[in-house]
Design a protein around this motif. Structure first.
Motif: not given
Length: 116
Positions: A45-50, A59-70
Motif C-alpha cells: 500500500a505504501e507504493l500507492i499512497i504516501d 496526511l495522504w497523497s496518492s502516488l499512483s492514480g486518483t483516490v475515489t474514496s476511502y
C-alpha cells in the motif's frame, strides 16, 4: 435480425469496457496492530499512497492514480458496560490526489480506493 446482432455486439463491448475499467482500480489498505499504534501498509500500500501519521490527523497523497474514496474504521469501545463498534467514516474526497483525515484518535484501518 441485424438489430439483434448490433445490440449483442454493443453489449459485449460494454462488458469488455467494464472489465478493463475494473482492472485499473486498486485498493491500498493500512492497518494498526493495536489501539494507538501507527498504521502499517498491507501488501504494498505504501507504493500507492504516501501516508504521514500524526496524533490526530493523517496526511495522504496518492502516488499512483486518483483516490475515489476511502474508508476509515475506528477501534471498538465499551461505554457503561455496552460494547460499541468502532467509528466508520466513508469519504469521497474532492481532491483525489491528496488530503487530510482529521480524527480524535488513531484508527484501526484506512482503506483507499484508487483509480489508476
Amino acid at each position: 435480425m441485424q438489430n439483434v446482432l448490433a445490440f449483442r455486439l454493443v453489449g459485449i463491448g460494454l462488458a469488455g469496457f467494464l472489465t478493463v475499467a475494473a482492472a485499473f482500480s486498486t485498493s491500498a489498505l493500512f492497518q494498526a496492530p493495536s489501539p494507538g499504534s501507527n498504521l502499517d501498509p498491507v501488501n504494498g500500500a505504501e507504493l500507492i499512497i504516501d501516508l504521514i501519521q500524526g496524533q490526530e490527523a493523517l496526511l495522504w497523497s496518492s502516488l499512483s492514480g486518483t483516490v475515489t474514496s476511502y474508508t476509515v474504521l475506528g477501534w471498538p469501545s465499551r461505554v457503561d458496560g455496552q460494547d460499541l463498534g468502532g467509528a466508520l467514516m466513508l469519504v469521497k474526497p474532492e481532491n483525489g490526489s491528496a488530503g487530510v483525515i482529521d480524527l480524535d484518535e488513531r484508527p484501526m484501518s484506512v482503506d483507499f480506493d484508487v483509480d489508476s
